[in-house]
Design an enzyme around this catalytic site. Structure first.
Site, PDB file in Angstrom:
ATOM      1  N   CYS A 165      65.215   0.634  55.414  1.00 29.04           N
ATOM      2  CA  CYS A 165      65.153   2.271  55.609  1.00 29.04           C
ATOM      3  C   CYS A 165      65.121   2.644  54.335  1.00 29.04           C
ATOM      4  O   CYS A 165      64.930   3.713  54.382  1.00 29.04           O
ATOM      5  CB  CYS A 165      65.814   2.890  57.100  1.00 29.04           C
ATOM      6  SG  CYS A 165      68.273   2.285  55.964  1.00 29.04           S
ATOM      7  N   GLU A 171      55.468   6.662  56.422  1.00 32.15           N
ATOM      8  CA  GLU A 171      56.775   4.882  55.947  1.00 32.15           C
ATOM      9  C   GLU A 171      55.446   3.222  56.470  1.00 32.15           C
ATOM     10  O   GLU A 171      54.773   3.168  57.869  1.00 32.15           O
ATOM     11  CB  GLU A 171      57.533   5.486  56.814  1.00 32.15           C
ATOM     12  CG  GLU A 171      58.643   4.119  56.929  1.00 32.15           C
ATOM     13  CD  GLU A 171      60.016   4.213  57.674  1.00 32.15           C
ATOM     14  OE1 GLU A 171      59.490   4.297  58.921  1.00 32.15           O
ATOM     15  OE2 GLU A 171      61.209   4.310  57.312  1.00 32.15           O
ATOM     16  N   GLU A 200      69.763   8.514  62.025  1.00 31.42           N
ATOM     17  CA  GLU A 200      69.120   8.137  60.755  1.00 31.42           C
ATOM     18  C   GLU A 200      68.540   6.801  60.730  1.00 31.42           C
ATOM     19  O   GLU A 200      67.727   6.108  61.409  1.00 31.42           O
ATOM     20  CB  GLU A 200      70.905   6.553  60.539  1.00 31.42           C
ATOM     21  CG  GLU A 200      72.018   7.009  60.247  1.00 31.42           C
ATOM     22  CD  GLU A 200      72.153   8.040  59.210  1.00 31.42           C
ATOM     23  OE1 GLU A 200      71.382   7.690  58.073  1.00 31.42           O
ATOM     24  OE2 GLU A 200      73.156   8.221  59.264  1.00 31.42           O
ATOM     25  N   LYS A 218      73.442   0.309  72.979  1.00 34.12           N
ATOM     26  CA  LYS A 218      72.266  -0.641  73.160  1.00 34.12           C
ATOM     27  C   LYS A 218      71.884  -0.612  72.119  1.00 34.12           C
ATOM     28  O   LYS A 218      71.226  -0.512  71.457  1.00 34.12           O
ATOM     29  CB  LYS A 218      71.034   0.210  74.020  1.00 34.12           C
ATOM     30  CG  LYS A 218      69.774  -0.863  74.348  1.00 34.12           C
ATOM     31  CD  LYS A 218      69.127   0.428  74.702  1.00 34.12           C
ATOM     32  CE  LYS A 218      68.721   0.604  73.570  1.00 34.12           C
ATOM     33  NZ  LYS A 218      67.518  -1.013  72.792  1.00 34.12           N
TER      34      LYS A 218
HETATM   35  P1  NAD Z   1      62.458   2.640  66.697  1.00 36.39           P
HETATM   36  O1  NAD Z   1      63.062   4.536  66.789  1.00 36.39           O
HETATM   37  O2  NAD Z   1      61.000   2.554  67.883  1.00 36.39           O
HETATM   38  O3  NAD Z   1      63.820   1.925  68.201  1.00 36.39           O
HETATM   39  C1  NAD Z   1      65.015   1.750  67.660  1.00 36.39           C
HETATM   40  C2  NAD Z   1      66.125   2.070  68.515  1.00 36.39           C
HETATM   41  O4  NAD Z   1      65.793   3.552  69.131  1.00 36.39           O
HETATM   42  C3  NAD Z   1      66.092   0.436  69.232  1.00 36.39           C
HETATM   43  O5  NAD Z   1      67.352   0.228  69.620  1.00 36.39           O
HETATM   44  C4  NAD Z   1      65.160   0.988  70.345  1.00 36.39           C
HETATM   45  O6  NAD Z   1      64.788   0.163  71.546  1.00 36.39           O
HETATM   46  C5  NAD Z   1      65.722   2.770  70.547  1.00 36.39           C
HETATM   47  N1  NAD Z   1      64.799   3.281  71.218  1.00 36.39           N
HETATM   48  C6  NAD Z   1      63.306   3.374  71.052  1.00 36.39           C
HETATM   49  N2  NAD Z   1      63.360   4.637  71.944  1.00 36.39           N
HETATM   50  C7  NAD Z   1      63.590   5.122  72.322  1.00 36.39           C
HETATM   51  C8  NAD Z   1      64.153   5.806  73.375  1.00 36.39           C
HETATM   52  N3  NAD Z   1      62.973   6.868  73.781  1.00 36.39           N
HETATM   53  N4  NAD Z   1      65.532   7.045  73.815  1.00 36.39           N
HETATM   54  C9  NAD Z   1      66.359   6.170  73.704  1.00 36.39           C
HETATM   55  N5  NAD Z   1      66.307   4.853  72.481  1.00 36.39           N
HETATM   56  C10 NAD Z   1      65.599   4.701  72.230  1.00 36.39           C
HETATM   57  O7  NAD Z   1      62.668   2.068  65.870  1.00 36.39           O
HETATM   58  P2  NAD Z   1      62.605   0.639  65.275  1.00 36.39           P
HETATM   59  O8  NAD Z   1      61.120   1.008  64.697  1.00 36.39           O
HETATM   60  O9  NAD Z   1      62.323  -0.215  65.628  1.00 36.39           O
HETATM   61  O10 NAD Z   1      63.217   1.046  64.147  1.00 36.39           O
HETATM   62  C11 NAD Z   1      62.566   0.673  62.586  1.00 36.39           C
HETATM   63  C12 NAD Z   1      63.094   2.535  61.837  1.00 36.39           C
HETATM   64  O11 NAD Z   1      63.535   2.504  62.035  1.00 36.39           O
HETATM   65  C13 NAD Z   1      62.310   2.481  61.468  1.00 36.39           C
HETATM   66  O12 NAD Z   1      61.655   3.826  60.630  1.00 36.39           O
HETATM   67  C14 NAD Z   1      62.996   3.148  59.843  1.00 36.39           C
HETATM   68  O13 NAD Z   1      63.194   3.861  59.029  1.00 36.39           O
HETATM   69  C15 NAD Z   1      64.026   3.007  60.851  1.00 36.39           C
HETATM   70  N6  NAD Z   1      65.577   2.815  59.929  1.00 36.39           N
HETATM   71  C16 NAD Z   1      66.751   3.386  59.677  1.00 36.39           C
HETATM   72  C17 NAD Z   1      67.742   3.173  58.904  1.00 36.39           C
HETATM   73  C18 NAD Z   1      68.894   4.519  58.398  1.00 36.39           C
HETATM   74  O14 NAD Z   1      69.656   3.903  58.543  1.00 36.39           O
HETATM   75  N7  NAD Z   1      68.232   5.301  57.879  1.00 36.39           N
HETATM   76  C19 NAD Z   1      67.823   2.203  59.152  1.00 36.39           C
HETATM   77  C20 NAD Z   1      66.788   1.212  59.448  1.00 36.39           C
HETATM   78  C21 NAD Z   1      66.253   1.528  60.137  1.00 36.39           C
END
Ligand code: NAD
Length: 530
Positions: free
Chosen positions: A301, A399, A267, A194
């Site tokens: 990130c 963050e 991650e 997804k």
């Molecule tokens: P998010 O956690 O809201 O969403 C990420 C993904 O998870 C999306 O596909 C979303 O639809 C899905 N998701 C959301 N809630 C869910 C649930 N309850 N169950 C299953 N899936 C769910 O994150 P975001 O705000 O979209 O992304 C930004 C964040 O991601 C930042 O905190 C960033 O630091 C982190 N990030 C980390 C890395 C890394 O490699 N460490 C890389 C990129 C982004």
């Protein structure tokens, strides 16, 4: 910030004219989704214009996707490792050949600048090459020391988990979609994926190229929709979860995976520190800080949100840094000359605005930027540098995930290391010095899964042979390197005993056997066996 230039949209490069808005392409890509639960329109962050009306998946669609991926896995795991690796190596070439299409999609769906979209293309190609070349070394069965020399033959095999569920975010819609799945399929798993519902087209085009490289369709099935419903169904039905996203969601996923007793790699977020030591090359460090803080409008990130600068060079560094920040080109244009694009969503814009306003109200000084730029596009925000940030301010240790960095002065290096290590995160860090050996010594004292010396994030991100991931609340497990593929397999030990059984036999009494074993163990230690 009147010095900051915006480039008027070049009609030839305008997103509305790119590959990403070709309706026949969109229809073809949407057809790859396992989705039957209505549609949702996606919008280009940089312009606010609609991109596509895309089908959404239901939990039942996810279930059907997992079933077909599970069936496919039975055959896929028996395809020879060499053939699976050859697909990745072909994929490397296809990704590079189709880089412009992929970059168009990344730009339109995420709002980022072209040069940053290219980083994603390069990262996916490099990941495909790395794992394609290393397949045998990482996955072939390995001989291990047996209990007794000559008598016990031991080996370790790597058994694929089955169906891997991948949930990826919008901020690196190409790289985060593909780089984790390539080692999963190479290891003999199939995937249900997804991508974030803001950026599915990028993932779908990248996947279509992987099918073209030779991956069977059911070996990687894409679904589309919201996190809790569609993501939740993935977590409930697959055999391992690879998640990239926020720490908040990561905690929820860890709980659900824990209940099912399946593994997961997470991650997550960071509040990454950069240390500029007193002997740093000020101009190189300032240049590096611009990229490390404002790449993808800070929605990276591993980007830097805290700068600690040595007292001796603080003034010259700040002058050089601000000079560069103020010359950055921020624009909705899609050419190579744009330094920073848009934020991705209203929610991101609200967080960034709130963090800056909260800091300003509590006494922080805005050295550069500090306001939204609706004249450039609905979600633009200026690259922003703050000083005087204190623990009462929201952006101190939360963050921001936007183009906002706090700058601090230090006089004592060990105190700077201590301050850099504060907080709940531990994802990435950066150290700048002319003395690389000293830089590495400081790096070893930082609590972060990756530390870049004289670079912000690219040296570790691009070194595919090293593991990448977070300490503390920044994650569990690692992508890249040996760890990035072994997470997708269960190690299996097979040991064959020859000639003598491991117990008293042939009329020997247990006590005599124990004495014999005691002697044997002493001999084995003496002759260096583990
Ligand atoms: P998010 O956690 O809201 O969403 C990420 C993904 O998870 C999306 O596909 C979303 O639809 C899905 N998701 C959301 N809630 C869910 C649930 N309850 N169950 C299953 N899936 C769910 O994150 P975001 O705000 O979209 O992304 C930004 C964040 O991601 C930042 O905190 C960033 O630091 C982190 N990030 C980390 C890395 C890394 O490699 N460490 C890389 C990129 C982004």
């Amino acid at each position: 910030m009147s010095e900051q230039t915006s480039i008027p949209a070049d009609p030839e490069l305008d997103p509305t004219a790119s590959y990403a808005t070709d309706q026949s392409v969109i229809r073809r890509l949407a057809g790859l989704l396992r989705a039957s639960a209505g549609t949702r329109t996606t919008y280009a962050p940089a312009t606010g214009q609609p991109i596509a009306e895309l089908p959404l998946s239901s939990p039942d669609d996810v279930l059907a996707a997992v079933r077909s991926a599970r069936r496919a896995q039975r055959g896929w795991k028996n395809v020879s490792l060499a053939d699976r690796a050859a697909i990745l190596l072909r994929y490397h070439d296809l990704v590079l050949d189709h880089r412009h299409e992929l970059m168009d999609l990344v730009i339109v769906e995420s709002g980022k600048a072209r040069k940053q979209a290219f980083e994603e293309v390069a990262h996916v190609a490099m990941t495909a090459r790395y794992y394609g070349r290393k397949a045998a070394e990482l996955l072939e069965p390995q001989r291990r020391s047996g209990m007794f020399p000559l008598l016990t033959r031991a080996e370790q095999r790597f058994v694929p988990k089955g169906v891997v569920g991948i949930i990826s975010p919008w901020n690196y819609p190409l790289s985060m979609a593909m780089a984790d799945g390539l080692p999963a399929v190479l290891a003999g798993n199939t995937v249900v994926h997804k991508p974030d519902s803001q950026t599915p087209l990028t993932a779908l085009r990248a996947l279509e190229l992987l099918y073209e490289a030779g991956l069977p369709r059911d070996a990687w099935v894409p679904v589309n929709g919201d996190g809790p419903t569609v993501g939740g169904a993935i977590i409930q039905n697959t055999d391992y979860i690879c998640f990239t996203g926020s720490t908040k969601t990561g905690r929820l996923i860890a709980q659900q995976a824990g209940e099912r007793l399946i593994g997961c790699s997470l991650e997550l977020g960071g509040k990454n520190p950069m240390l500029v030591l007193r002997d740093a090359d000020v101009h190189r460090a300032a240049e590096g800080a611009v990229r490390a803080c404002f790449n993808s409008a800070g929605q990276l990130c591993v980007s830097m949100e805290r700068l600690y600068v040595a007292d001796q060079i603080y003034d010259s560094f700040v002058t050089a840094f601000l000079d560069r920040v103020k010359r950055m080109k921020i624009s909705a244009g899609t050419g190579w000359d744009v330094d920073m694009g848009s934020l991705v969503s209203k929610a991101q814009l609200e967080t960034v605005t709130r963090h800056v306003e909260n800091a300003r109200a509590k006494g922080a000084v805005v050295l550069a930027g500090g306001k939204p730029r609706p004249d450039l596009g609905p979600l633009f925000y200026e690259p922003t540098v703050l000083s005087g940030v204190t623990p009462e301010m929201e952006c101190f240790d939360n963050e921001t995930f936007g183009p906002v960095v706090s700058i601090y002065r230090f006089s004592d290096e060990s105190e700077a290391i201590e301050r850099a290590n504060e907080g709940e995160y531990g994802l990435n860090a950066s150290v700048w010095t002319r003395d690389a050996r000293r830089g590495r010594a400081v790096a070893a004292q930082l609590v972060a899964g990756s530390v870049n010396v004289n670079e912000g994030y690219g040296a570790t991100f691009g070194s595919l042979d090293t593991p990448m991931g977070g300490m503390r609340a920044s994650g569990l497990g690692r992508r890249q390197g040996v760890e990035g593929i072994r997470r997708y397999v269960d190690p299996q030990a097979i040991a064959t005993q020859r000639l003598l059984p491991i117990a008293a036999s042939h009329g020997i009494k247990d006590e005599a056997y124990a004495e014999f074993m005691t002697g044997a163990l002493r001999v084995l230690k003496k002759f260096g066996r583990a």
